[in-house]
Structure formats: structure tokens, C-alpha cells
Design a protein around this motif. Structure first.
Motif, PDB file in Angstrom:
ATOM      1  N   TRP A   1      -8.212   5.885  -0.045  1.00 49.16           N
ATOM      2  CA  TRP A   1      -8.092   7.119   0.747  1.00 49.16           C
ATOM      3  C   TRP A   1      -8.018   6.712   2.206  1.00 49.16           C
ATOM      4  CZ3 TRP A   1     -11.708   8.895   4.402  1.00 49.16           C
ATOM      5  CH2 TRP A   1     -11.470  10.178   4.914  1.00 49.16           C
ATOM      6  N   ARG A   2      -7.098   7.325   2.947  1.00 46.88           N
ATOM      7  CA  ARG A   2      -6.891   6.923   4.350  1.00 46.88           C
ATOM      8  C   ARG A   2      -6.905   8.157   5.239  1.00 46.88           C
ATOM      9  NH1 ARG A   2      -2.243   2.938   4.817  1.00 46.88           N
ATOM     10  NH2 ARG A   2      -3.947   1.531   4.207  1.00 46.88           N
TER      11      ARG A   2
ATOM     12  N   SER B   1       1.261   5.312  -0.216  1.00 51.24           N
ATOM     13  CA  SER B   1       0.412   6.488   0.010  1.00 51.24           C
ATOM     14  C   SER B   1       1.263   7.729   0.193  1.00 51.24           C
ATOM     15  CB  SER B   1      -0.486   6.282   1.235  1.00 51.24           C
ATOM     16  OG  SER B   1       0.292   6.050   2.394  1.00 51.24           O
TER      17      SER B   1
ATOM     18  N   TYR C   1      -4.433  10.761   3.509  1.00 43.71           N
ATOM     19  CA  TYR C   1      -3.496  10.185   2.545  1.00 43.71           C
ATOM     20  C   TYR C   1      -4.262   9.694   1.318  1.00 43.71           C
ATOM     21  CZ  TYR C   1      -0.268   9.882   6.542  1.00 43.71           C
ATOM     22  OH  TYR C   1       0.527  10.157   7.626  1.00 43.71           O
ATOM     23  N   LEU C   2      -3.623   9.806   0.172  1.00 43.14           N
ATOM     24  CA  LEU C   2      -4.098   9.155  -1.052  1.00 43.14           C
ATOM     25  C   LEU C   2      -3.033   8.158  -1.492  1.00 43.14           C
ATOM     26  CD1 LEU C   2      -5.670  11.914  -3.346  1.00 43.14           C
ATOM     27  CD2 LEU C   2      -6.843  10.030  -2.187  1.00 43.14           C
ATOM     28  N   GLY C   3      -3.487   7.003  -1.951  1.00 44.52           N
ATOM     29  CA  GLY C   3      -2.521   5.984  -2.346  1.00 44.52           C
ATOM     30  C   GLY C   3      -3.145   4.908  -3.192  1.00 44.52           C
TER      31      GLY C   3
ATOM     32  N   HIS D   1      -2.986   0.351  -3.966  1.00 44.94           N
ATOM     33  CA  HIS D   1      -2.530  -0.997  -3.639  1.00 44.94           C
ATOM     34  C   HIS D   1      -1.900  -1.600  -4.882  1.00 44.94           C
ATOM     35  CE1 HIS D   1      -2.565  -4.835  -1.485  1.00 44.94           C
ATOM     36  NE2 HIS D   1      -2.909  -5.383  -2.634  1.00 44.94           N
TER      37      HIS D   1
ATOM     38  N   ASP E   1       0.872  -1.169   0.000  1.00 41.58           N
ATOM     39  CA  ASP E   1       0.000   0.000   0.000  1.00 41.58           C
ATOM     40  C   ASP E   1       0.913   1.224   0.000  1.00 41.58           C
ATOM     41  OD1 ASP E   1      -2.408  -1.284  -0.073  1.00 41.58           O
ATOM     42  OD2 ASP E   1      -2.773  -1.184   2.082  1.00 41.58           O
TER      43      ASP E   1
ATOM     44  N   THR F   1      -9.994   3.669   6.269  1.00 36.24           N
ATOM     45  CA  THR F   1      -9.428   3.447   4.940  1.00 36.24           C
ATOM     46  C   THR F   1     -10.563   3.083   3.997  1.00 36.24           C
ATOM     47  OG1 THR F   1      -7.304   2.677   5.818  1.00 36.24           O
ATOM     48  CG2 THR F   1      -7.829   2.092   3.543  1.00 36.24           C
TER      49      THR F   1
ATOM     50  N   PRO G   1      -6.894   2.122  -5.976  1.00 37.16           N
ATOM     51  CA  PRO G   1      -6.662   3.323  -5.161  1.00 37.16           C
ATOM     52  C   PRO G   1      -7.391   3.261  -3.825  1.00 37.16           C
ATOM     53  CG  PRO G   1      -8.245   3.789  -6.890  1.00 37.16           C
ATOM     54  CD  PRO G   1      -7.760   2.385  -7.139  1.00 37.16           C
TER      55      PRO G   1
ATOM     56  N   VAL H   1      -2.421  10.373  -7.480  1.00 34.60           N
ATOM     57  CA  VAL H   1      -2.178  11.194  -6.297  1.00 34.60           C
ATOM     58  C   VAL H   1      -1.802  12.621  -6.690  1.00 34.60           C
ATOM     59  CG1 VAL H   1      -0.825  11.405  -4.187  1.00 34.60           C
ATOM     60  CG2 VAL H   1      -1.469   9.141  -5.023  1.00 34.60           C
TER      61      VAL H   1
ATOM     62  N   ARG I   1     -11.350   1.970   0.181  1.00 30.26           N
ATOM     63  CA  ARG I   1     -10.723   1.441  -1.036  1.00 30.26           C
ATOM     64  C   ARG I   1     -11.702   1.458  -2.194  1.00 30.26           C
ATOM     65  NH1 ARG I   1      -5.819  -0.875  -0.028  1.00 30.26           N
ATOM     66  NH2 ARG I   1      -5.349  -1.307   2.173  1.00 30.26           N
TER      67      ARG I   1
END
Length: 463
Positions: free
Chosen positions: A229-230, A104, A116-118, A120, A102, A240, A227, A181, A242
Motif C-alpha cells: 500500500w502506498r 500499482s 495506491y494498492l499494488g 511486487h 512494483d 509504502t 502486495p 487490487v 509492504r
């Protein structure tokens, strides 16, 4: 005798200069044409070979079983020392080993919360010798155990930043992640390495990894990522969210230093219970020959090294724990495809050169037939005054020889003086010999034809 025959040859050339010039131009053009087509075919073959090699056609994959992590590293070092081997690598491939990531980036923060944006992705742990463009291979069985045994090479193409294997505190990311991101090289990233084969999954968090480069990745997933968002509150993960893909396996990796992934997997082994099934082991040895043409030789040397170390050719089904190997060629861009394409080009060049030689044989043969018919009475007169058939053949054969020699000289000058034909110099001698043989094959029957007719019959036919 010979001076007299030579004077007859010159006299014949003066009387039929147009036919001699036509034959000279035809033969010279034939020599240049054959040399040109042959050279172009060779140059195209070299270009095709270079293009295939750049795309990884000199690479093959050796699948090993029954070997420990340390033994595989020693085997990689030994293979790198072999002649005809350009590189050898055994990366830590997350698809094979069950490791995911993951990734981010911090996009918002205040005194209490951070967002956070990230995305997997998969993981690829590589060493400094790893060829980024041609070193990433995926076994179809990692994604689907029931799939045919085959490997697919997936190129990593530079987009921005440094395009090199990362150090321990660095990371390379696919462009789909950075575009989602909205980051560029130089920003810090957070990576959570995940081993999903345990319940609960084992996770290690790595902070402040510097993003040094961005790459594009084609392949079956076309850069697909999952993608998320956390949200964290007071530095504790709170939520989180997904996308629809969740944490599905993908061939799109983040690139980390080999030592980082290796250390994570060793910590996973220590954290798992003794009754758990063993962790998957690295089995993929990616070898690149020094050239596409050297792939068979490199394969033989690698196989010889493996067999000297006690490895045997793998059979279906594999025996657990047995030291075995299997050599696999990539599904695309392999050396067999490169040789096939080169063969097609060579066949095409040979076809056009052969067609040109056939036209040359018929053309010069036609001119010789015309010359024979024009001099039909001369043949009879020469035989009537005492010339033997052999002497007559020397006169008209000498004329042909003089035309051939002049044509070769003019063609040679054209090749030497023209920059467009500079590449044809290496094959000029071969082209000249082939053109001479084609000319002789086309002209000799017409030269011998009058020798089989009696002088009286020749003179009678023209009365």
C-alpha cells in the motif's frame, strides 16, 4: 480336376455349414478387432501428441554465453528461418537480468493525497511473436545458484481481456495482482521498474500503462505476489507499507513490451559507475519446433547454426566471455515425455491386437481340429478311392480359403458401412493380412495331421 475339387468343397460346406459360419464370424470379428484396436491406438497417440504440443512439449531452451544483446537478436532472427522451427524468442526475463517491478493502481485521491494498492513482481519483456502459453521458462539457477541446471516451463493462461503480447503503452498482469487490487482490463496502471543490483536501486516510473489482459500462472510460486500500500502527498511518495514477503524474487511476472524493458536496462547501464560489475546478459533462447516429432531435427539445425557462428558446446565450468551453448529440455512437458507416452499407448494397442490374433489362431485352429475329427473317416475313404494327400489338402484347404475370403469381404463391408469403424479403413488391409496369417498358423497343423496317417489305419480306428 479343379471343377471336381470345387464341387467337393461346396459339398463339404453344405454338410458342415455351422462350423463354416462360426469360422467366418470368428475371422471377420478378428479382422475388425485388430483394425479397431490399431486405429484407436493411433488416434490416441495423435491426441496425446497434440495435447503435449499444446502444453509446450515441442519447445526446448538453448542457453548461450558470450553473446551481446544485439547478437542475440540477430541469432533469434536466423533461427526463425530454419526448417522445422516454428518460433524462436529471447525474452527479457527479470529473474535472469535482476529487474523487478512494483505495479500499482490508484484507489483513492483528493486534493492533497493519493492512495495506491499494488504488488511486487518479476518482469518479462516480450516481442509480438512471443507465445504466451508456452514461451515462459525459468532456469532454477536464477533463483538458487547451487541448484541443478534445469529449466521449468510455466504456462500463462488467459483469464480476461486480450491475451496477446503488449504494445509499448500496455501491460498484462497475473490474476493474483488484479484480484488483490480489484481491477479489470482497461484501467491505467503505474509500473516502477526496479534494478536492485545497485546501491541505491535504480528505478524508472511508467505511468498510464493500459491493462489489456489478465492471466493465471501456475508454477512453483503458485501466483505468489508481495502486495503493498502506498501513500503520496502532493504527488510526492510519502509512505509504502509492504507485506511480509517484502521484495523477494518470484516467478510471477508482469508482461511488458520488450522495448520498454530493453530501454530500462540500457539506462541502468548508463547510470551505474564504470567500476561496477557488468549487468547480467540475456542468455536464454527459447525455440519451438513445428511438431513434437520434429524436435530432434530442429535441435540439430539450431546447433549447426550456432557452431557455424563459432559457438562451442559448453563445459563445466564455463569460461567467461567464451561463445558457448547448451541445449536444455524442460523438466516437464518435453518431447521425450511425449514420445514415452505415445510409446506406451502404441505398446498397449499392439498388445491387445496381438492377444486378439492369438485368440483367433487358437479359435480357428480349434474349429479345424473339430472339423478334422468329424471327417476322419472321410479322409480315409478319399485316400482309399485314389485321392492323393495333395488333392485332399486342396479340398479342405480350399474350404478354408473360401471361408477366409468371405470373412474378409464381410469385414470390409462392415468397416465401410459403419460410421463407428470409419477410422479403421486405413489399416484394414494390414489387419486382414495379420488375421489370415493367424488363421493359417492355427489351422494348417490340423489340416496336415490326417495326411500323416495311412488310410487303412483311419478306417480301422472307426470300425
Amino acid at each position: 480336376m479343379f471343377p471336381g475339387i470345387f464341387r467337393l468343397v461346396l459339398a463339404d460346406l453344405r454338410s458342415s455349414w455351422f462350423q463354416a459360419v462360426a469360422a467366418l464370424l470368428l475371422i471377420g470379428a478378428g479382422i475388425i478387432g485388430v483394425a479397431y484396436f490399431t486405429t484407436q491406438a493411433r488416434q490416441t497417440q495423435l491426441q496425446v501428441q497434440a495435447a503435449y504440443q499444446e502444453e509446450g512439449a515441442a519447445t526446448f531452451v538453448v542457453e548461450l554465453s558470450g553473446i551481446s544483446d544485439e547478437e542475440l537478436d540477430r541469432m533469434v532472427a536466423a533461427v526463425r528461418q530454419l526448417q522445422d522451427v516454428g518460433s524462436a524468442n529471447a525474452p527479457y526475463n527479470g529473474l535472469e537480468l535482476g529487474a523487478q517491478a512494483d505495479v500499482s493502481f490508484l484507489v483513492f485521491e483528493n486534493a492533497e493525497q493519493k492512495e495506491y494498492l499494488g504488488a511486487h513482481t518479476s518482469v518479462l519483456g516480450i516481442d509480438p511473436f512471443f507465445p504466451l502459453k508456452t514461451g515462459y521458462y525459468v532456469d532454477f539457477r536464477w533463483l538458487n545458484p547451487g541448484a541443478p541446471r534445469a529449466v521449468l516451463g510455466i504456462p500463462l493462461l488467459p483469464v480476461a481481456g486480450d491475451f496477446r503480447p503488449p504494445k509499448v503503452n500496455e501491460i498484462l498482469l497475473p490474476s493474483t495482482v488484479t484480484d488483490y487490487v480489484g481491477v479489470q482490463p482497461g484501467v491505467p496502471a503505474t509500473v516502477e521498474l526496479v534494478y536492485a543490483g545497485s546501491d541505491p536501486p535504480i528505478v524508472r516510473r511508467l505511468d498510464d500503462l493500459r491493462l489489456i489482459g489478465i492471466f493465471d500462472i501456475p508454477g512453483p510460486d503458485r501466483g505468489r505476489i508481495d502486495p503493498f500500500w502506498r501513500l503520496s502527498y502532493v504527488d510526492e511518495p510519502l509512505l509504502t507499507v509492504r507485506g511480509t514477503g517484502g521484495t523477494e524474487a518470484t516467478t510471477v511476472p508482469v508482461l511488458l513490451n520488450k522495448a520498454v524493458v530493453q530501454d530500462f536496462l540500457r539506462s541502468v547501464e548508463l547510470q551505474r559507475s564504470p567500476s561496477s560489475t557488468p549487468l547480467p546478459a540475456r542468455s536464454q533462447l527459447v525455440v519451438s519446433a513445428t511438431a513434437v516429432a520434429n524436435v530432434p531435427a530442429a535441435q540439430k539445425k539450431v546447433v549447426s547454426l550456432l557452431e557455424s557462428q563459432g559457438f562451442k558446446l559448453a563445459d563445466e565450468p564455463n569460461q567467461p566471455g567464451a561463445h558457448s551453448y547448451r541445449v536444455l529440455l524442460p523438466e516437464r512437458n518435453n518431447f521425450v515425455s511425449a514420445q514415452r507416452e505415445q510409446g506406451k499407448i502404441g505398446t498397449g494397442g499392439t498388445y491387445f491386437a496381438g492377444l486378439l490374433l492369438i485368440l483367433l489362431a487358437f479359435g480357428t485352429g480349434g474349429l479345424q481340429v473339430l472339423a478334422t475329427l468329424t471327417r476322419w473317416r472321410d479322409y480315409g475313404v478319399l485316400q482309399a478311392v485314389g485321392f492323393s494327400p495333395g488333392q485332399i489338402l486342396m479340398v479342405y484347404g480350399g474350404r478354408l480359403l473360401l471361408v477366409l475370403t468371405t470373412a474378409i469381404l464381410f469385414a470390409g463391408l462392415a468397416v465401410l458401412l459403419s460410421s463407428h469403424l470409419a477410422g479403421a479403413r486405413e489399416v484394414f488391409a494390414t489387419a486382414a493380412v495379420l488375421a489370415v496369417l493367424a488363421t493359417i498358423a492355427g489351422s494348417v497343423p490340423a489340416l496336415l495331421w490326417p495326411m500323416r496317417t495311412r488310410p487303412a489305419a483311419m478306417l480301422k480306428e472307426l470300425q
